[in-house]
Design a protein around this motif. Structure first.
Motif, short mmCIF file in Angstrom:
data_model
loop_
_atom_site.label_atom_id
_atom_site.label_comp_id
_atom_site.label_asym_id
_atom_site.label_seq_id
_atom_site.Cartn_x
_atom_site.Cartn_y
_atom_site.Cartn_z
N ALA A 137 1.15 -3.39 5.53
CA ALA A 137 0.83 -2.14 6.22
C ALA A 137 2.07 -1.42 6.75
CB ALA A 137 -0.13 -2.42 7.38
N ARG A 154 2.29 14.24 5.74
CA ARG A 154 2.28 12.84 5.34
C ARG A 154 1.21 12.03 6.08
NH1 ARG A 154 6.45 10.58 2.72
NH2 ARG A 154 6.04 8.65 3.84
N LEU A 180 1.41 6.21 12.63
CA LEU A 180 0.98 4.98 11.95
C LEU A 180 0.49 3.94 12.96
CD1 LEU A 180 3.72 4.72 9.17
CD2 LEU A 180 1.25 4.80 8.77
N MET A 197 0.87 -1.17 0.00
CA MET A 197 0.00 0.00 0.00
C MET A 197 0.91 1.22 0.00
SD MET A 197 -2.87 -1.27 2.67
CE MET A 197 -1.81 -1.53 4.07
N ASP A 198 1.32 1.64 -1.20
CA ASP A 198 2.34 2.67 -1.28
C ASP A 198 1.79 3.96 -1.87
OD1 ASP A 198 4.84 3.65 -0.89
OD2 ASP A 198 5.76 2.67 -2.61
N GLY A 199 2.34 5.07 -1.44
CA GLY A 199 1.99 6.35 -2.05
C GLY A 199 1.23 7.32 -1.15
N ASN A 200 1.04 6.96 0.10
CA ASN A 200 0.32 7.85 1.03
C ASN A 200 1.05 9.18 1.19
OD1 ASN A 200 -1.36 5.70 1.46
ND2 ASN A 200 -0.67 5.27 3.55
N GLY A 201 2.37 9.11 1.35
CA GLY A 201 3.16 10.31 1.57
C GLY A 201 3.08 11.25 0.37
N ARG A 202 3.28 10.69 -0.83
CA ARG A 202 3.23 11.50 -2.05
C ARG A 202 1.84 12.08 -2.27
NH1 ARG A 202 5.93 6.98 -5.52
NH2 ARG A 202 5.72 5.93 -3.50
N HIS A 228 -1.69 9.03 5.20
CA HIS A 228 -1.92 7.72 5.85
C HIS A 228 -3.37 7.59 6.30
CE1 HIS A 228 2.26 6.86 5.54
NE2 HIS A 228 2.66 7.71 6.46
N GLU A 248 6.15 9.98 12.63
CA GLU A 248 5.37 9.27 11.61
C GLU A 248 5.07 7.84 12.08
OE1 GLU A 248 6.60 9.77 7.56
OE2 GLU A 248 5.40 8.07 6.87
N ARG A 267 11.65 5.24 9.97
CA ARG A 267 11.05 6.54 9.65
C ARG A 267 11.06 7.44 10.88
NH1 ARG A 267 6.20 6.01 5.23
NH2 ARG A 267 7.39 4.74 3.78
N ASN A 284 10.31 0.17 7.89
CA ASN A 284 9.56 1.40 8.22
C ASN A 284 9.82 1.91 9.64
OD1 ASN A 284 6.64 0.49 6.23
ND2 ASN A 284 8.33 1.83 5.70
#
Ligand code: IPE
Ligand code: MG
Length: 231
Positions: A45, A15, A61, A1-6, A19, A57, A53, A50
């Motif tokens: 997830a 960011r 999460l 599940m990628d791309g939340n930050g962008r 999420h 963050e 980080r 991770n």
């Protein structure tokens, strides 16, 4: 599940807001999968990497995960969904781990769909752990070294009892596996989409499944062999 930050930074948001929006995608995808009869859904997830980080963050999460588990339990019961977690769970904050264990316990007899949550998960770590387990069995005389085959390895992974995935969906356009289910993905079809996870919803999921239907899974055989079998 990628791309939340962008997703968030492209909108000038923090960011964590990405999420948060990503959590809505999780709910919608779980709902859709259940509705169309998918029996196993694994969500990556949080990876073992991770943890590196920024603290803020990571904390956010963990908070989201805990709240997700708390608020979704009723729906999981209603929809007869079993939740199980894979990963190095001992690293999770105590409150998150206990919430996770209690949801796993409450849903363990649900049999319409299994949602496998990969948290604090890394495939190499999983394989190392399985190897240690097998080595101990050999040392203790419970297993002959010559009998260590693919099935034995699979049975000692965290995913024991869960079939290998048919389809891997990777959002946000990244073309890599990122230490996810390295053993289990041997023959999995890979679908990469540029869509960022918070925008990956029902329609996008159904598109991925439609695309999957067009793939010819040969498992190393030739296209002619498959045509003959009518597969
Ligand atoms: C979500 O997306 C993945 C999680 C660890 C929850 P990212 O946070 O990796 O988003 P990008 O890659 O920065 O866009
Ligand atoms: Mg990312």
């Amino acid at each position: 599940m990628d791309g939340n930050g962008r997703w968030a930074t492209s909108r000038g948001l923090r960011r964590i807001q990405g999420h948060r929006r990503g959590k809505d995608s999780v709910k919608e995808i779980v709902e859709t999968a259940r509705e169309i009869g998918i029996e196993y859904l694994t969500l990556y997830a949080f990876s073992s990497e991770n943890w590196e980080r920024p603290r803020r963050e990571v904390d956010a999460l963990m908070g989201l995960l805990r709240r997700y588990l708390k608020t979704e339990l009723n729906k999981m019961m209603r929809n007869e969904i079993r939740l199980r977690a894979i990963g190095n769970l001992r690293k999770l904050p105590r409150e998150v781990l206990s919430e996770l264990r209690s949801v796993e316990k409450a849903t363990r007899h649900n049999d319409k769909m299994t949602v496998q949550l990969a948290v604090s998960y890394g495939a190499r770590e999983e394989i190392a752990l399985a190897t240690r387990k097998i080595a101990r069995q050999v040392r203790d005389g419970l297993l002959d070294a010559g009998d260590v085959d693919e099935e034995v390895i699979g049975d000692n992974l965290m995913t024991a009892g869960i079939p290998d995935p048919d389809l891997l969906i990777r959002t946000s356009g990244e073309m890599r596996l990122s230490n996810f289910l390295l053993w289990q993905l041997a023959y999995t079809e890979i679908y990469v989409t540029d869509i960022l996870w918070p925008d990956f919803r029902r329609a996008e999921f159904l598109d991925a499944l439609e695309h999957y239907k067009t793939r010819q899974r040969r498992y190393g055989k030739t296209g002619e062999q498959f045509a003959q079998q009518g597969a």
